[in-house]
Write a protein that holds these residues in place. Structure first.
Motif, PDB file in Angstrom:
ATOM      1  N   GLY A 124       0.778  -1.230   0.000  1.00 56.08           N
ATOM      2  CA  GLY A 124       0.000   0.000   0.000  1.00 56.08           C
ATOM      3  C   GLY A 124       0.807   1.276   0.000  1.00 56.08           C
ATOM      4  N   LEU A 125       2.039   1.225  -0.502  1.00 50.95           N
ATOM      5  CA  LEU A 125       2.874   2.425  -0.555  1.00 50.95           C
ATOM      6  C   LEU A 125       2.611   3.209  -1.833  1.00 50.95           C
ATOM      7  CD1 LEU A 125       6.299   0.999   0.697  1.00 50.95           C
ATOM      8  CD2 LEU A 125       4.505   2.125   2.032  1.00 50.95           C
ATOM      9  N   GLU A 126       2.778   4.507  -1.762  1.00 52.04           N
ATOM     10  CA  GLU A 126       2.574   5.402  -2.900  1.00 52.04           C
ATOM     11  C   GLU A 126       3.874   5.568  -3.684  1.00 52.04           C
ATOM     12  OE1 GLU A 126       1.860  10.184  -3.626  1.00 52.04           O
ATOM     13  OE2 GLU A 126       1.558   9.342  -1.634  1.00 52.04           O
ATOM     14  N   ILE A 127       3.799   5.471  -5.001  1.00 50.90           N
ATOM     15  CA  ILE A 127       4.969   5.703  -5.846  1.00 50.90           C
ATOM     16  C   ILE A 127       5.210   7.204  -5.931  1.00 50.90           C
ATOM     17  CG2 ILE A 127       5.892   5.558  -8.206  1.00 50.90           C
ATOM     18  CD1 ILE A 127       4.333   2.928  -8.508  1.00 50.90           C
ATOM     19  N   VAL A 128       6.460   7.625  -5.662  1.00 49.10           N
ATOM     20  CA  VAL A 128       6.801   9.042  -5.780  1.00 49.10           C
ATOM     21  C   VAL A 128       7.693   9.317  -6.989  1.00 49.10           C
ATOM     22  CG1 VAL A 128       6.463   9.613  -3.358  1.00 49.10           C
ATOM     23  CG2 VAL A 128       8.703   8.828  -4.114  1.00 49.10           C
ATOM     24  N   GLN A 129       8.359   8.287  -7.481  1.00 52.51           N
ATOM     25  CA  GLN A 129       9.200   8.443  -8.663  1.00 52.51           C
ATOM     26  C   GLN A 129       9.395   7.070  -9.286  1.00 52.51           C
ATOM     27  OE1 GLN A 129      13.009  10.241  -7.927  1.00 52.51           O
ATOM     28  NE2 GLN A 129      13.636  10.139 -10.048  1.00 52.51           N
ATOM     29  N   GLU A 130       9.459   7.061 -10.608  1.00 49.21           N
ATOM     30  CA  GLU A 130       9.649   5.798 -11.307  1.00 49.21           C
ATOM     31  C   GLU A 130      10.400   6.071 -12.604  1.00 49.21           C
ATOM     32  OE1 GLU A 130       6.865   1.961 -12.454  1.00 49.21           O
ATOM     33  OE2 GLU A 130       5.898   3.860 -11.961  1.00 49.21           O
ATOM     34  N   LYS A 131      11.411   5.270 -12.834  1.00 51.26           N
ATOM     35  CA  LYS A 131      12.116   5.348 -14.108  1.00 51.26           C
ATOM     36  C   LYS A 131      12.635   3.955 -14.423  1.00 51.26           C
ATOM     37  CE  LYS A 131      16.501   6.956 -12.172  1.00 51.26           C
ATOM     38  NZ  LYS A 131      17.518   7.977 -12.224  1.00 51.26           N
ATOM     39  N   GLU A 132      13.177   3.785 -15.595  1.00 48.18           N
ATOM     40  CA  GLU A 132      13.659   2.462 -15.982  1.00 48.18           C
ATOM     41  C   GLU A 132      14.700   1.977 -14.970  1.00 48.18           C
ATOM     42  OE1 GLU A 132      15.936   0.250 -19.647  1.00 48.18           O
ATOM     43  OE2 GLU A 132      14.935   2.148 -20.032  1.00 48.18           O
ATOM     44  N   GLY A 133      14.433   0.810 -14.402  1.00 45.53           N
ATOM     45  CA  GLY A 133      15.386   0.206 -13.484  1.00 45.53           C
ATOM     46  C   GLY A 133      15.190   0.539 -12.020  1.00 45.53           C
ATOM     47  N   ALA A 134      14.223   1.407 -11.664  1.00 47.98           N
ATOM     48  CA  ALA A 134      14.035   1.744 -10.248  1.00 47.98           C
ATOM     49  C   ALA A 134      12.661   2.379 -10.010  1.00 47.98           C
ATOM     50  CB  ALA A 134      15.123   2.687  -9.768  1.00 47.98           C
ATOM     51  N   VAL A 135      12.157   2.154  -8.803  1.00 49.28           N
ATOM     52  CA  VAL A 135      10.899   2.758  -8.351  1.00 49.28           C
ATOM     53  C   VAL A 135      11.111   3.226  -6.915  1.00 49.28           C
ATOM     54  CG1 VAL A 135       8.428   2.396  -7.957  1.00 49.28           C
ATOM     55  CG2 VAL A 135       9.596   1.075  -9.728  1.00 49.28           C
ATOM     56  N   TRP A 136      10.604   4.436  -6.599  1.00 52.29           N
ATOM     57  CA  TRP A 136      10.692   4.980  -5.245  1.00 52.29           C
ATOM     58  C   TRP A 136       9.289   5.089  -4.667  1.00 52.29           C
ATOM     59  CZ3 TRP A 136      13.845   6.145  -9.174  1.00 52.29           C
ATOM     60  CH2 TRP A 136      15.219   6.177  -8.919  1.00 52.29           C
ATOM     61  N   PHE A 137       9.151   4.684  -3.390  1.00 49.24           N
ATOM     62  CA  PHE A 137       7.874   4.731  -2.694  1.00 49.24           C
ATOM     63  C   PHE A 137       7.991   5.627  -1.465  1.00 49.24           C
ATOM     64  CE2 PHE A 137       8.196   0.676  -4.847  1.00 49.24           C
ATOM     65  CZ  PHE A 137       6.952   0.525  -5.432  1.00 49.24           C
ATOM     66  N   ARG A 138       6.891   6.334  -1.152  1.00 45.15           N
ATOM     67  CA  ARG A 138       6.846   7.184   0.038  1.00 45.15           C
ATOM     68  C   ARG A 138       6.601   6.322   1.271  1.00 45.15           C
ATOM     69  NH1 ARG A 138       5.933  12.160  -0.554  1.00 45.15           N
ATOM     70  NH2 ARG A 138       4.532  11.896  -2.348  1.00 45.15           N
ATOM     71  N   CYS A 139       7.391   6.570   2.304  1.00 45.69           N
ATOM     72  CA  CYS A 139       7.198   5.935   3.604  1.00 45.69           C
ATOM     73  C   CYS A 139       6.970   7.045   4.626  1.00 45.69           C
ATOM     74  CB  CYS A 139       8.422   5.089   3.979  1.00 45.69           C
ATOM     75  SG  CYS A 139       8.699   3.690   2.880  1.00 45.69           S
ATOM     76  N   GLY A 140       6.842   6.713   5.869  1.00 45.61           N
ATOM     77  CA  GLY A 140       6.590   7.714   6.894  1.00 45.61           C
ATOM     78  C   GLY A 140       7.804   8.565   7.211  1.00 45.61           C
ATOM     79  N   GLY A 141       7.548   9.724   7.791  1.00 47.02           N
ATOM     80  CA  GLY A 141       8.620  10.588   8.287  1.00 47.02           C
ATOM     81  C   GLY A 141       9.543  11.123   7.216  1.00 47.02           C
ATOM     82  N   GLY A 142       9.056  11.250   5.990  1.00 44.40           N
ATOM     83  CA  GLY A 142       9.893  11.777   4.921  1.00 44.40           C
ATOM     84  C   GLY A 142      10.856  10.766   4.320  1.00 44.40           C
ATOM     85  N   SER A 143      10.787   9.521   4.759  1.00 47.81           N
ATOM     86  CA  SER A 143      11.684   8.504   4.215  1.00 47.81           C
ATOM     87  C   SER A 143      11.070   7.882   2.968  1.00 47.81           C
ATOM     88  CB  SER A 143      11.971   7.421   5.256  1.00 47.81           C
ATOM     89  OG  SER A 143      10.780   6.744   5.605  1.00 47.81           O
ATOM     90  N   ARG A 144      11.921   7.244   2.175  1.00 53.02           N
ATOM     91  CA  ARG A 144      11.468   6.584   0.949  1.00 53.02           C
ATOM     92  C   ARG A 144      12.103   5.205   0.843  1.00 53.02           C
ATOM     93  NH1 ARG A 144      12.493  10.548  -3.983  1.00 53.02           N
ATOM     94  NH2 ARG A 144      14.586   9.881  -3.481  1.00 53.02           N
ATOM     95  N   LEU A 145      11.400   4.331   0.161  1.00 55.85           N
ATOM     96  CA  LEU A 145      11.900   3.009  -0.152  1.00 55.85           C
ATOM     97  C   LEU A 145      12.165   2.980  -1.647  1.00 55.85           C
ATOM     98  CD1 LEU A 145      12.352  -0.021   0.605  1.00 55.85           C
ATOM     99  CD2 LEU A 145       9.968  -0.360  -0.047  1.00 55.85           C
ATOM    100  N   ALA A 146      13.396   2.665  -2.023  1.00 49.53           N
ATOM    101  CA  ALA A 146      13.756   2.544  -3.433  1.00 49.53           C
ATOM    102  C   ALA A 146      13.944   1.064  -3.745  1.00 49.53           C
ATOM    103  CB  ALA A 146      15.046   3.303  -3.713  1.00 49.53           C
ATOM    104  N   VAL A 147      13.383   0.638  -4.869  1.00 49.86           N
ATOM    105  CA  VAL A 147      13.562  -0.735  -5.320  1.00 49.86           C
ATOM    106  C   VAL A 147      14.239  -0.657  -6.675  1.00 49.86           C
ATOM    107  CG1 VAL A 147      12.459  -2.927  -5.865  1.00 49.86           C
ATOM    108  CG2 VAL A 147      11.490  -1.470  -4.082  1.00 49.86           C
ATOM    109  N   GLY A 148      15.412  -1.277  -6.766  1.00 44.91           N
ATOM    110  CA  GLY A 148      16.190  -1.226  -7.993  1.00 44.91           C
ATOM    111  C   GLY A 148      16.333  -2.581  -8.649  1.00 44.91           C
ATOM    112  N   GLN A 149      16.345  -2.568  -9.981  1.00 37.81           N
ATOM    113  CA  GLN A 149      16.530  -3.790 -10.761  1.00 37.81           C
ATOM    114  C   GLN A 149      17.921  -4.360 -10.503  1.00 37.81           C
ATOM    115  OE1 GLN A 149      14.214  -5.207 -13.097  1.00 37.81           O
ATOM    116  NE2 GLN A 149      15.655  -6.897 -12.958  1.00 37.81           N
ATOM    117  N   SER A 150      17.991  -5.675 -10.338  1.00 44.72           N
ATOM    118  CA  SER A 150      19.255  -6.352 -10.080  1.00 44.72           C
ATOM    119  C   SER A 150      19.257  -7.698 -10.800  1.00 44.72           C
ATOM    120  CB  SER A 150      19.433  -6.570  -8.566  1.00 44.72           C
ATOM    121  OG  SER A 150      20.518  -7.429  -8.306  1.00 44.72           O
TER     122      SER A 150
END
Length: 121
Positions: free
Chosen positions: A22-48
């Motif tokens: 249930g996280l919101e996407i804040v940025q997405e580009k080829e090879g990576a997606v960033w999600f908003r987390c609490g307290g101004g933090s973000r979770l980045a998921v990168g292709q590997s």
């Protein structure tokens, strides 16, 4: 702060964090997606090509009510792990363990990253 997780199947991980966690996407580009987390933090998921080799938790979210979060994650299709580590005194009951200073629950994403939620006592 950003936490970076690796994924061999970026689309599966994107869908997992967007629709199941249930996280919101804040940025997405080829090879990576960033999600908003609490307290101004973000979770980045990168292709590997190899993913994550470590088995310990890669990210932990602090929550106010771990039981409610476990119920919501399960309702979205997330498998909450049963943990039984007698040598560490950790055993889950209905997906939640009393780890002394907090209550915790664990799950794994499609990239095999171990994740947890934690409610401080």
């Amino acid at each position: 702060m950003d936490v970076l997780l690796l994924a061999t199947d970026l689309q599966a991980s994107r869908d997992f964090y967007l629709h199941k966690v249930g996280l919101e996407i804040v940025q997405e580009k080829e090879g990576a997606v960033w999600f908003r987390c609490g307290g101004g933090s973000r979770l980045a998921v990168g292709q590997s090509t190899i993913g994550t080799a470590d088995e310990q938790d890669q990210a932990t979210w602090r929550v106010d009510d771990v039981a409610a979060e476990v119920a919501e994650l399960r309702a979205r299709g997330v498998e909450i792990l049963d943990v039984d580590l007698p040598e560490m005194g950790i055993k889950t009951i209905n997906g939640i363990a009393d780890v002394g200073h907090a209550y915790a629950a664990w799950f794994v994403d499609p990239g095999k990253n171990s994740l947890s939620i934690l409610q401080f006592k």
